[in-house]
Design a protein around this motif. Sequence first.
Motif, PDB file in Angstrom:
ATOM      1  N   PHE A  86       8.724  21.508  47.590  1.00  6.69           N
ATOM      2  CA  PHE A  86      10.000  20.790  47.651  1.00  6.69           C
ATOM      3  C   PHE A  86      10.024  19.904  48.895  1.00  6.69           C
ATOM      4  N   VAL A  87      10.696  18.770  48.760  1.00  9.39           N
ATOM      5  CA  VAL A  87      10.883  17.851  49.879  1.00  9.39           C
ATOM      6  C   VAL A  87      12.384  17.823  50.156  1.00  9.39           C
ATOM      7  N   ASP A  88      12.779  18.364  51.287  1.00 10.96           N
ATOM      8  CA  ASP A  88      14.199  18.502  51.607  1.00 10.96           C
ATOM      9  C   ASP A  88      14.595  17.356  52.545  1.00 10.96           C
ATOM     10  N   ALA A  89      15.300  16.374  51.996  1.00  8.10           N
ATOM     11  CA  ALA A  89      15.514  15.113  52.712  1.00  8.10           C
ATOM     12  C   ALA A  89      16.765  15.096  53.595  1.00  8.10           C
ATOM     13  N   HIS A  90      17.404  16.249  53.792  1.00  6.15           N
ATOM     14  CA  HIS A  90      18.576  16.267  54.689  1.00  6.15           C
ATOM     15  C   HIS A  90      18.725  17.677  55.263  1.00  6.15           C
ATOM     16  N   THR A  91      18.285  17.855  56.500  1.00  7.02           N
ATOM     17  CA  THR A  91      18.486  19.142  57.187  1.00  7.02           C
ATOM     18  C   THR A  91      18.814  18.891  58.658  1.00  7.02           C
ATOM     19  N   HIS A  92      19.398  19.917  59.244  1.00 11.26           N
ATOM     20  CA  HIS A  92      19.631  19.934  60.697  1.00 11.26           C
ATOM     21  C   HIS A  92      18.879  21.184  61.185  1.00 11.26           C
ATOM     22  N   LEU A  93      17.577  21.056  61.371  1.00 17.40           N
ATOM     23  CA  LEU A  93      16.704  22.232  61.567  1.00 17.40           C
ATOM     24  C   LEU A  93      16.825  22.856  62.949  1.00 17.40           C
ATOM     25  N   VAL A  94      17.077  22.012  63.972  1.00 18.31           N
ATOM     26  CA  VAL A  94      16.994  22.498  65.354  1.00 18.31           C
ATOM     27  C   VAL A  94      18.380  22.655  65.967  1.00 18.31           C
TER      28      VAL A  94
ATOM     29  N   ALA B  76      22.254   7.232  51.537  1.00 19.56           N
ATOM     30  CA  ALA B  76      23.631   7.588  51.899  1.00 19.56           C
ATOM     31  C   ALA B  76      23.797   9.032  51.442  1.00 19.56           C
ATOM     32  N   ASP B  77      24.256   9.896  52.339  1.00 21.12           N
ATOM     33  CA  ASP B  77      24.212  11.328  52.087  1.00 21.12           C
ATOM     34  C   ASP B  77      25.616  11.926  52.015  1.00 21.12           C
ATOM     35  N   HIS B  78      25.762  12.972  51.217  1.00 20.14           N
ATOM     36  CA  HIS B  78      27.031  13.652  50.912  1.00 20.14           C
ATOM     37  C   HIS B  78      27.706  12.986  49.715  1.00 20.14           C
ATOM     38  N   LEU B  79      28.549  11.946  49.957  1.00 16.26           N
ATOM     39  CA  LEU B  79      29.164  11.150  48.884  1.00 16.26           C
ATOM     40  C   LEU B  79      30.122  11.937  47.996  1.00 16.26           C
ATOM     41  N   GLU B  80      30.665  13.042  48.508  1.00 16.16           N
ATOM     42  CA  GLU B  80      31.607  13.822  47.708  1.00 16.16           C
ATOM     43  C   GLU B  80      32.823  12.988  47.300  1.00 16.16           C
ATOM     44  N   LYS B  81      33.252  12.084  48.196  1.00 17.69           N
ATOM     45  CA  LYS B  81      34.496  11.348  47.931  1.00 17.69           C
ATOM     46  C   LYS B  81      34.244   9.888  47.553  1.00 17.69           C
ATOM     47  N   THR B  82      33.005   9.534  47.290  1.00 12.76           N
ATOM     48  CA  THR B  82      32.684   8.151  46.933  1.00 12.76           C
ATOM     49  C   THR B  82      33.266   7.805  45.560  1.00 12.76           C
ATOM     50  N   ASP B  83      33.881   6.624  45.470  1.00 11.54           N
ATOM     51  CA  ASP B  83      34.477   6.223  44.183  1.00 11.54           C
ATOM     52  C   ASP B  83      33.530   5.293  43.417  1.00 11.54           C
ATOM     53  N   ALA B  84      34.019   4.786  42.277  1.00  9.41           N
ATOM     54  CA  ALA B  84      33.182   3.947  41.406  1.00  9.41           C
ATOM     55  C   ALA B  84      32.664   2.714  42.146  1.00  9.41           C
ATOM     56  N   ASP B  85      33.499   2.098  42.986  1.00  5.16           N
ATOM     57  CA  ASP B  85      33.054   0.917  43.742  1.00  5.16           C
ATOM     58  C   ASP B  85      31.898   1.274  44.678  1.00  5.16           C
ATOM     59  N   GLY B  86      32.013   2.455  45.269  1.00  5.54           N
ATOM     60  CA  GLY B  86      30.957   2.912  46.181  1.00  5.54           C
ATOM     61  C   GLY B  86      29.634   3.078  45.445  1.00  5.54           C
TER      62      GLY B  86
ATOM     63  N   LEU C 186      22.558  14.065  47.606  1.00  5.55           N
ATOM     64  CA  LEU C 186      23.709  14.938  47.337  1.00  5.55           C
ATOM     65  C   LEU C 186      23.442  16.336  47.885  1.00  5.55           C
ATOM     66  N   LEU C 187      24.488  16.943  48.463  1.00  2.26           N
ATOM     67  CA  LEU C 187      24.330  18.175  49.234  1.00  2.26           C
ATOM     68  C   LEU C 187      25.303  19.248  48.726  1.00  2.26           C
ATOM     69  N   PRO C 188      25.069  19.766  47.522  1.00  3.66           N
ATOM     70  CA  PRO C 188      26.039  20.694  46.945  1.00  3.66           C
ATOM     71  C   PRO C 188      26.173  22.000  47.727  1.00  3.66           C
ATOM     72  N   GLY C 189      25.180  22.337  48.543  1.00  6.71           N
ATOM     73  CA  GLY C 189      25.268  23.565  49.351  1.00  6.71           C
ATOM     74  C   GLY C 189      26.429  23.509  50.324  1.00  6.71           C
ATOM     75  N   SER C 190      26.711  22.325  50.867  1.00  2.00           N
ATOM     76  CA  SER C 190      27.807  22.228  51.835  1.00  2.00           C
ATOM     77  C   SER C 190      29.156  22.272  51.116  1.00  2.00           C
ATOM     78  N   VAL C 191      29.234  21.733  49.903  1.00  2.00           N
ATOM     79  CA  VAL C 191      30.485  21.818  49.139  1.00  2.00           C
ATOM     80  C   VAL C 191      30.777  23.289  48.846  1.00  2.00           C
ATOM     81  N   TYR C 192      29.750  23.985  48.399  1.00  2.66           N
ATOM     82  CA  TYR C 192      29.879  25.404  48.056  1.00  2.66           C
ATOM     83  C   TYR C 192      30.274  26.235  49.280  1.00  2.66           C
ATOM     84  N   ALA C 193      29.535  26.039  50.383  1.00  2.62           N
ATOM     85  CA  ALA C 193      29.759  26.903  51.544  1.00  2.62           C
ATOM     86  C   ALA C 193      31.091  26.599  52.223  1.00  2.62           C
TER      87      ALA C 193
END
Length: 437
Positions: A75-83, A294-304, A317-324
């Motif tokens: 897997f290639v995880d393209a969005h983490t805050h590892l440190v 562009a990362d997250h985008l939970e609230k992005t609308d059709a224009d976005g 898209l980062l569904p783990g953060s929505v869930y947690a």
Amino acid sequence: MRSSAVLHASQLVTLAGANRPRVGSELSDLAIVRDGGMLIRDGRIDVVGPSRDIEKQAGSAEIIDARGKVVLPGFVDAHTHLVFAGNRLDDFERRARGHTYEQIAKAGGGIWSTVEKTRAATEADLLKQAKNHADWFLHCGTTTVESKSGYGLTVDAELKILRAMRQLNAPSGAVDGIRDSRIASAASVISNGPDPEVPLEIVPTFLGAHAVPRGMRVDEYVDLVINEMLPHVAKEKLAEFCDVFCERGYFDVVQSRKILAAAKKLGLKLRIHADQLTNSGGAKLAAELKATTADHLEKTDADGIVALKSGGVQPVLLPGSVYALGSTHYPEARKMIEAGLALVIATDFNPGSSPTASMPIILSLACTQMKMSPAEAISASTINPAYSLGRGDQIGSLESGKVANFSIFDCEDYRELAYWFGTPQMHSVYVKGRRAR
Ligand code: NIG
Ligand code: FE
């Protein structure tokens, strides 16, 4: 020459296809070889095909028996805050009592509390904890992560975090600052040198603009990021990307644009935390600046979504953060796929909003909450993120010439990864053809 042969995978999920990110119906095409195998030479994939063909060419290669198992690209995880230092168990408990992410931040938790711990940590302690995190990723079948700084928020502390990332991929035993930084920053290139400290490949992103430090005005801090942090980062080649948390209460569109434009001038590529808590124009800004993602985008609308398409931006898209965070407002994955975007899913591993290193959990959330098919989720966690990190020609699929990063799972059908959620199925993981876990 070091050679090995993987044989008899019930499904060798190759993701072979066009040399570009996958969109639309291509996301569902995993190019699976049943009873599949591959020949690996000197850390790279040489031949991929049916086991009977591979067996004939195997010669004295070491045999990796994958009978009854699924083999996938790492897997290639393209969005983490590892440190970072410490954890946010208190925030977790407060959220369980119903407090929101924003309320907790105001009450002294949130990003700022991790900043204080990270500033206070010694480099050795930071490195030790980061190695532990890196190990979690490998245990979940991930072989490459993008990792952001952002828990320092001073010149020294941000550089300390980025140097820790470099150190993790430096040849084992090397002292930071005196080994050849080209080896460290090009970890996806096979070298015959000593093994790195951790086999997980880390792609560094500078996220100095993650929050405004206590006691500073936002404009004052934006100036510090632009005039002091960014030049250091660029000079030492400590990051490939620059990111900004573009959000109400953090950095608005004008401030984000200023930082990202300065980073671009210095040769950094761009990623943006966009429209996570509010639709604050982050997706449009990403398009305007031709950001890579562009990362997250939970609230992005059709224009976005239209803007992302026109700017050639990959959504992460980062569904783990929505869930947690206990929200139910997941990003519009289906609309983004319909719009022809080259979708990526990632963990957002961090101590606050998404404390998971598990891509299989993200696959489950993608399917159950964002209505992606298991196949779409696999493409969005392997080949598409590889392209989003500028490594699509090296990793993300099992094809001749690519780096032999792959994971073997104890199941017969790739859909089981998303289906048996939270159940460990990882059998083994290989980086550059060598067993890493
Ligand atoms: O991606 N949104 C900002 N950054 C992280 C959260 C960081 C934290 O809470 O420590 C995120 O969700
Ligand atoms: Fe994040």
